[in-house]
Write an enzyme that holds these catalytic residues in place. Structure first.
Site, PDB file in Angstrom:
ATOM      1  N   TYR A  28       6.937   1.465   2.895  1.00 10.02           N
ATOM      2  CA  TYR A  28       6.385   1.219   4.242  1.00 10.02           C
ATOM      3  C   TYR A  28       6.276  -0.284   4.546  1.00 10.02           C
ATOM      4  O   TYR A  28       6.927  -0.790   5.467  1.00 10.02           O
ATOM      5  CB  TYR A  28       5.026   1.935   4.333  1.00 10.02           C
ATOM      6  CG  TYR A  28       4.227   1.648   5.565  1.00 10.02           C
ATOM      7  CD1 TYR A  28       4.822   1.644   6.828  1.00 10.02           C
ATOM      8  CD2 TYR A  28       2.855   1.401   5.481  1.00 10.02           C
ATOM      9  CE1 TYR A  28       4.068   1.387   7.969  1.00 10.02           C
ATOM     10  CE2 TYR A  28       2.094   1.163   6.606  1.00 10.02           C
ATOM     11  CZ  TYR A  28       2.703   1.145   7.848  1.00 10.02           C
ATOM     12  OH  TYR A  28       1.952   0.896   8.974  1.00 10.02           O
TER      13      TYR A  28
ATOM     14  N   ASP B 297      15.276   0.897 -11.185  1.00  8.66           N
ATOM     15  CA  ASP B 297      13.897   1.043 -11.633  1.00  8.66           C
ATOM     16  C   ASP B 297      13.497  -0.219 -12.389  1.00  8.66           C
ATOM     17  O   ASP B 297      14.303  -0.768 -13.151  1.00  8.66           O
ATOM     18  CB  ASP B 297      13.813   2.273 -12.548  1.00  8.66           C
ATOM     19  CG  ASP B 297      12.400   2.775 -12.652  1.00  8.66           C
ATOM     20  OD1 ASP B 297      11.570   2.061 -13.261  1.00  8.66           O
ATOM     21  OD2 ASP B 297      12.113   3.850 -12.108  1.00  8.66           O
TER      22      ASP B 297
ATOM     23  N   ALA C  87       5.097  -0.277  -6.194  1.00  3.38           N
ATOM     24  CA  ALA C  87       3.818   0.091  -6.828  1.00  3.38           C
ATOM     25  C   ALA C  87       3.363   1.443  -6.307  1.00  3.38           C
ATOM     26  O   ALA C  87       3.840   1.917  -5.278  1.00  3.38           O
ATOM     27  CB  ALA C  87       2.750  -0.948  -6.494  1.00  3.38           C
TER      28      ALA C  87
ATOM     29  N   THR D  36      -4.254  -6.516  -2.989  1.00  3.48           N
ATOM     30  CA  THR D  36      -5.025  -5.627  -2.115  1.00  3.48           C
ATOM     31  C   THR D  36      -6.498  -6.018  -2.054  1.00  3.48           C
ATOM     32  O   THR D  36      -7.039  -6.597  -3.013  1.00  3.48           O
ATOM     33  CB  THR D  36      -4.922  -4.173  -2.645  1.00  3.48           C
ATOM     34  OG1 THR D  36      -5.877  -3.350  -1.970  1.00  3.48           O
ATOM     35  CG2 THR D  36      -5.213  -4.084  -4.128  1.00  3.48           C
TER      36      THR D  36
ATOM     37  N   TYR E 182      -6.539   1.702  -9.529  1.00  2.00           N
ATOM     38  CA  TYR E 182      -5.563   1.017  -8.657  1.00  2.00           C
ATOM     39  C   TYR E 182      -5.933  -0.462  -8.520  1.00  2.00           C
ATOM     40  O   TYR E 182      -5.116  -1.357  -8.753  1.00  2.00           O
ATOM     41  CB  TYR E 182      -5.524   1.706  -7.286  1.00  2.00           C
ATOM     42  CG  TYR E 182      -4.782   0.933  -6.241  1.00  2.00           C
ATOM     43  CD1 TYR E 182      -3.411   0.700  -6.370  1.00  2.00           C
ATOM     44  CD2 TYR E 182      -5.439   0.418  -5.123  1.00  2.00           C
ATOM     45  CE1 TYR E 182      -2.721  -0.019  -5.406  1.00  2.00           C
ATOM     46  CE2 TYR E 182      -4.750  -0.300  -4.148  1.00  2.00           C
ATOM     47  CZ  TYR E 182      -3.396  -0.517  -4.303  1.00  2.00           C
ATOM     48  OH  TYR E 182      -2.715  -1.234  -3.359  1.00  2.00           O
TER      49      TYR E 182
ATOM     50  N   ARG F 245     -12.942  -0.257   8.384  1.00  2.00           N
ATOM     51  CA  ARG F 245     -11.781  -0.901   7.775  1.00  2.00           C
ATOM     52  C   ARG F 245     -11.171  -1.890   8.766  1.00  2.00           C
ATOM     53  O   ARG F 245     -11.339  -1.779   9.980  1.00  2.00           O
ATOM     54  CB  ARG F 245     -10.699   0.140   7.407  1.00  2.00           C
ATOM     55  CG  ARG F 245     -11.098   1.099   6.288  1.00  2.00           C
ATOM     56  CD  ARG F 245     -11.161   0.399   4.944  1.00  2.00           C
ATOM     57  NE  ARG F 245     -11.532   1.294   3.854  1.00  2.00           N
ATOM     58  CZ  ARG F 245     -12.781   1.567   3.474  1.00  2.00           C
ATOM     59  NH1 ARG F 245     -13.802   1.026   4.116  1.00  2.00           N
ATOM     60  NH2 ARG F 245     -13.024   2.373   2.462  1.00  2.00           N
TER      61      ARG F 245
ATOM     62  N   GLY G 199     -14.523   6.543  -4.399  1.00  2.00           N
ATOM     63  CA  GLY G 199     -13.839   5.249  -4.465  1.00  2.00           C
ATOM     64  C   GLY G 199     -13.746   4.498  -3.150  1.00  2.00           C
ATOM     65  O   GLY G 199     -13.109   3.455  -3.078  1.00  2.00           O
TER      66      GLY G 199
END
Ligand code: UFG
Length: 327
Positions: A11, A50, A74, A116, A140, A220, A282
Site C-alpha cells: 500500500y 524474498d 514488513a 511507526t 510489531y 488517530r 494493543g
C-alpha cells in the site's frame, strides 16, 4: 537515484514508487507479493523476490546498480504480532538485517526505513515528539524499534546514512484512482467503514467506547499516503552518510473513530451501521504526531490536511475497485 524499494507493491510502497517515478528516479521494486499486488506497480520494474534470499538480493543490487534503498517490506498488524510474534521477528527483523547486511557489503549509503508510531507504545504526551520515550506495547512495535537501533549502530560504523520515518495512520489513495488500499483481510478503520458504505459489510464495530477521549473512542492522526510518499523522497535527498535521522510523519490532527465514521457518512451520503464493542488489545487511546521536525528539517508539507479530503480519495478508489486489485 537508482532506488531499490522493498515491499514496493504494498500500500504505502506502491504510492511511494509512483511518486519516485514521477520525480524522475530509477526504481526497482523488490517484493515477494505475499501482501503486495502485482497490479500496483509497473510490470517492468517489479522483481519478485524474498529478503530471505540473499544471493538473489546481491544479484539485484549489483545488476540494477542500486545506490539507495527504501525498505517497506514488513508485516504490520498489531493483533497478529501478538498471536504470531515469530512471523514478525523473522520478517521485520531478521529479513531486514539480511537487507542491511547487503547494503553494508555493497557500500550503499542511503537507506530509508518505514518505522511507526507504534514504537512509542502509550505515549507520555500527545502530540508525540521524536524525543519521547519509545516503549512499544506489542511485538510489531518491538521489531520496528529493534531495527531502528540496528540502523543507529550500523550507520556510524559503516558510513551508512539513514532516515527512519515513524508513520501515523496511512490512509487515502492516489487521486487518479489507479492505486489504493487493498489488504486481505482488511483490518483498518477507513477501508472497513467504506466497505460498509458499499454494502459489502453489514456494520462497523467500534473497538472501545470507554477511552479517556472526548467521545470515548480512540483518536488517530490520519495521513494521506501520498503525503507519506513525498516524505520518503525528501528524506532520501537529505541523507548524510554515517548519520541517522528519525521523523514522525503525521498531520498533527487527531480524529476519533466516531468522527471517521461521520466523515465517511458525509462523503458517501450513506448511513453507516455501527456496533459498539470492547477494546481491541494493543490500541493506545490517542496517537497524534508532533511533526515540527520533518517540516523544519526536510521542508515537508502535507497536501491533505483535512480528514474529509483523505476519505474522498479513498472513496474514489473503493468505488472504482470494490473488490480491490485485479479481481
Ligand atoms: N477500529 C475500530 N473498528 C475497526 C477497525 C479499527 O474501531 O473495525 C479502530 C481501532 O481500534 C483504532 C482506530 O480504529 O482505534 C484505527 O485502527 P486501524 O486498525 O485503522 O489503525 P491502527 O491505529 O490500529 O494501526 C495503525 C497502522 C499500524 C500501526 C499502528 C500504530 O495500521 O500498522 O497504526 O499504532 F502499527
Amino acid at each position: 537515484m537508482r532506488i531499490l524499494v522493498t515491499g514496493g507493491a504494498g500500500y504505502i510502497g506502491s504510492h511511494t514508487v509512483k511518486w519516485l517515478l514521477a520525480n524522475g528516479h530509477q526504481v526497482t521494486v523488490y517484493d515477494n507479493l505475499s501482501l503486495g499486488h502485482r497490479a500496483a506497480v509497473p510490470a517492468e520494474i517489479l522483481v519478485e523476490g524474498d529478503l530471505k534470499d540473499v544471493d538473489h538480493l546481491d544479484q539485484v543490487l549489483v545488476g540494477h546498480q542500486i545506490d539507495s534503498v527504501i525498505h517497506f517490506a514488513a508485516n504490520s498488524l498489531v493483533g497478529e504480532s501478538v498471536t504470531h510474534p515469530a512471523k514478525y521477528y523473522q520478517n521485520n527483523l531478521l529479513n531486514s538485517l539480511n537487507l542491511l547486511e547487503r547494503v553494508r557489503r555493497h557500500g550503499i549509503q542511503r537507506f530509508v526505513f518505514s518505522s511507526t508510531c507504534a514504537t512509542y507504545g502509550v505515549p507520555d504526551a500527545v502530540p508525540i515528539t521524536e524525543a519521547q520515550t519509545q516503549l512499544p506495547i506489542n511485538p510489531y512495535g518491538n521489531t520496528k524499534l529493534a531495527f531502528e537501533k540496528m540502523l543507529s549502530d550500523y550507520a556510524p560504523a559503516y558510513n551508512i546514512g539513514f532516515a527512519a520515518l515513524r508513520y501515523f495512520n496511512a490512509s487515502g489513495a492516489s487521486p487518479d484512482g489507479t492505486i489504493g488500499e487493498d489488504h486481505t483481510p482488511e483490518s483498518h478503520l477507513i477501508p472497513i467503514v467504506l466497505q460498509v458504505a458499499l454494502g459489502k459489510r453489514p456494520h462497523v464495530e467500534i473497538f472501545g467506547t470507554d477511552y479517556p477521549t472526548p467521545d470515548g473512542t480512540c483518536i488517530r492522526d490520519y495521513i494521506h499516503v501520498d503525503d507519506l510518499a513525498s516524505a520518503h523522497l525528501l528524506a532520501l535527498e537529505k541523507i548524510v552518510p554515517g548519520m541517522g535521522r528519525f521523523y514522525n510523519v503525521g498531520i498533527g490532527n487527531g480524529y476519533s473513530v466516531r468522527e471517521v465514521i461521520q466523515t465517511v457518512e458525509a462523503v458517501t451520503g450513506k448511513k453507516i451501521a455501527v456496533k459498539e464493542g470492547p477494546r481491541r488489545a494493543g490500541d493506545p487511546p490517542s496517537l497524534v504526531a508532533g511533526s515540527d521536525l520533518v517540516r523544519k528539517e526536510l521542508g515537508w508539507k502535507p497536501n491533505y490536511t483535512e480528514l474529509r479530503s483523505i476519505v474522498e480519495s479513498a472513496w474514489n478508489w473503493h468505488k472504482k475497485h470494490p473488490t480491490g486489485y485485479a479481481k
